[in-house]
Design a protein around this motif. Structure first.
Motif, PDB file in Angstrom:
ATOM      1  N   LEU A 171       0.832  -1.201   0.000  1.00  7.23           N
ATOM      2  CA  LEU A 171       0.000   0.000   0.000  1.00  7.23           C
ATOM      3  C   LEU A 171       0.866   1.251   0.000  1.00  7.23           C
ATOM      4  N   HIS A 221      -3.425   1.686  -3.903  1.00  9.73           N
ATOM      5  CA  HIS A 221      -3.264   2.955  -3.177  1.00  9.73           C
ATOM      6  C   HIS A 221      -4.470   3.204  -2.283  1.00  9.73           C
ATOM      7  N   ASP A 222      -5.465   2.295  -2.338  1.00 10.69           N
ATOM      8  CA  ASP A 222      -6.733   2.472  -1.647  1.00 10.69           C
ATOM      9  C   ASP A 222      -6.638   1.891  -0.235  1.00 10.69           C
ATOM     10  N   GLN A 223      -6.606   2.757   0.762  1.00 13.23           N
ATOM     11  CA  GLN A 223      -6.430   2.306   2.141  1.00 13.23           C
ATOM     12  C   GLN A 223      -7.572   1.429   2.614  1.00 13.23           C
ATOM     13  N   ARG A 224      -8.813   1.738   2.192  1.00 10.31           N
ATOM     14  CA  ARG A 224      -9.960   0.947   2.655  1.00 10.31           C
ATOM     15  C   ARG A 224      -9.880  -0.475   2.112  1.00 10.31           C
ATOM     16  N   ALA A 276      -7.164  -2.056   1.349  1.00  7.03           N
ATOM     17  CA  ALA A 276      -6.077  -2.715   2.059  1.00  7.03           C
ATOM     18  C   ALA A 276      -6.532  -3.216   3.422  1.00  7.03           C
ATOM     19  N   LEU A 277      -7.268  -2.391   4.153  1.00  6.35           N
ATOM     20  CA  LEU A 277      -7.729  -2.781   5.475  1.00  6.35           C
ATOM     21  C   LEU A 277      -8.777  -3.879   5.412  1.00  6.35           C
ATOM     22  N   VAL A 317      -0.367  -5.929   5.800  1.00 11.06           N
ATOM     23  CA  VAL A 317      -0.230  -4.738   4.964  1.00 11.06           C
ATOM     24  C   VAL A 317       1.183  -4.198   5.106  1.00 11.06           C
ATOM     25  N   LEU A 359       3.059  -0.838   4.289  1.00  8.33           N
ATOM     26  CA  LEU A 359       2.902   0.560   3.882  1.00  8.33           C
ATOM     27  C   LEU A 359       4.251   1.089   3.427  1.00  8.33           C
ATOM     28  N   TYR A 391      -3.676   0.166  11.697  1.00  3.36           N
ATOM     29  CA  TYR A 391      -4.668   1.235  11.844  1.00  3.36           C
ATOM     30  C   TYR A 391      -4.653   1.803  13.260  1.00  3.36           C
ATOM     31  N   PHE A 441      -1.890   8.366   6.687  1.00  3.41           N
ATOM     32  CA  PHE A 441      -2.230   7.710   5.425  1.00  3.41           C
ATOM     33  C   PHE A 441      -3.387   6.740   5.595  1.00  3.41           C
ATOM     34  N   LEU A 442      -3.455   6.099   6.746  1.00  7.90           N
ATOM     35  CA  LEU A 442      -4.488   5.083   6.967  1.00  7.90           C
ATOM     36  C   LEU A 442      -5.594   5.644   7.842  1.00  7.90           C
TER      37      LEU A 442
END
Length: 358
Positions: free
Chosen positions: A35, A192-195, A197-198, A204, A206, A222, A233-234
């Motif tokens: 990410l 690049h999408d944090q949501r 990734a989570l 993850v 970063l 997180y 970023f997250l």
């Protein structure tokens, strides 16, 4: 399945290092997400794993086997590209069968394996169609089937959901994750999408400017980011300057806007330059009168702005010391947000944490 080890790699473009002495380990069977923002090195790491480029220094290994100098076609990787890269003049069946034919698999095995794979991705009745006759989500599933049918050691996903609209992409996240669990294949997903990734990941990584900032589970990265960069970023984070009074074990005592706060020390030590990270859901406005007795982790504030988000309202506040704070207040069950200009008391969760200011 295969564990992936990337050890002390250096990758250069035009003589300039873009990855400089970085390492990461991707566990066997893990859904591992790389990410970061554009230009941070995500695609470079993916190309390194795939064999599309070789490092100037360092080692890449699959299941303990050194593949650093092995060409891409001999690494036993399946790859799903951002634009799917389907053959427009070939049927769904032939697109999925391509990798098997290149490996000279017998025709009877091809038909069996392609049929089983199309059934698993819910495209059993689409074998004779051309890609142009499919929706975006269906083309994405064809590309996924083509990557999985060869039974690869490693599955590589290069932002495969970015071309889909938000609603379809959300549905495909669960679909891709279920498929990965069924096959048990070690998977590297770049986004690049944090949501995403989570939501999708076991682990993850970063990245920041070609370096690995933090590798952790989605929950850990997180709630316990190692730096202000990771915290920002997250997710939506309030990063506030505080004066730590003392750190004992995992508890940090701080002062913010004249009030006492207890937070998680998060590995920070006395003397570190730190900020207090408060997620938007880690603060709440107390009911009128509930904060009159004072107490730790309670701050006086003034409401400055409300933003309706549908399921919740974002409340922006100004603390007595002048610092800004944002929180999320769920809507429903008759909940109403205080009007701008209102004086309120805010309670901060002791689960918020210190992060190093880097």
């Amino acid at each position: 399945m295969a564990r992936i080890d990337i050890d002390d790699v250096v990758v250069t473009y035009g003589g300039r290092p873009v990855i400089d002495g970085q390492s990461m380990t991707i566990p066997d069977g893990c859904f591992f997400t790389i990410l970061g923002p554009s230009g941070c090195g995500k695609t470079t790491f993916l190309r390194l794993i795939a064999g599309f480029l070789a490092p100037a220094r360092g080692r890449v290994a699959f299941a303990g086997r050194d593949v650093t100098r092995l060409p891409a076609h001999r690494r036993d990787c399946g790859m799903v590209f951002q634009d799917y890269a389907l053959f427009p003049d070939r049927s769904v069946f032939e697109n999925v069968a391509y990798g098997l034919r290149a490996r000279h698999v017998p025709e009877s095995d091809i038909r069996r394996r392609v049929g089983a794979c199309l059934e698993r991705v819910e495209l059993a009745g689409f074998a004779d169609r051309l890609p142009a006759a499919l929706s975006g989500g269906q083309r994405q599933r064809v590309a996924l089937a083509r990557a999985l049918v060869i039974e690869p050691l490693v599955l590589l996903l290069d932002e495969p959901l970015s071309a889909l609209d938000a609603r379809l992409a959300a549905g495909m996240q669960s679909f891709v994750r279920d498929i990965q669990r069924d096959y048990g294949v070690t998977t590297v997903f770049v986004t690049h999408d944090q949501r995403m990734a989570l939501t999708m990941s076991d682990r993850v990584a970063l990245l920041r400017a070609g370096g690995v900032e933090q590798i952790a589970s989605p929950r850990e990265i997180y709630h316990r980011p190692r730096s202000t960069y990771a915290a920002d970023f997250l997710g939506a984070a309030n990063l506030l300057a505080v004066d730590p009074d003392g750190i004992r074990g995992e508890v940090a005592q701080c002062r913010l806007s004249g009030a006492r706060l207890a937070a998680h020390a998060n590995g920070c030590r006395p003397g570190d330059a730190v900020r207090l990270c408060i997620r938007e859901e880690e603060a709440r406005i107390l009911a009128p009168g509930a904060g009159d007795q004072g107490g730790d982790n309670r701050l006086a504030a003034t409401v400055t702005r409300l933003t309706f988000l549908g399921e919740a309202t974002r409340v922006e506040l100004r603390l007595q010391g002048g610092a800004a704070l944002r929180l999320i207040q769920p809507n429903g069950f008759g909940a109403t947000a205080p009007e701008p200009g209102s004086a309120v008391t805010v309670e901060i969760s002791p689960g918020c944490c210190l992060v190093r200011e880097v």
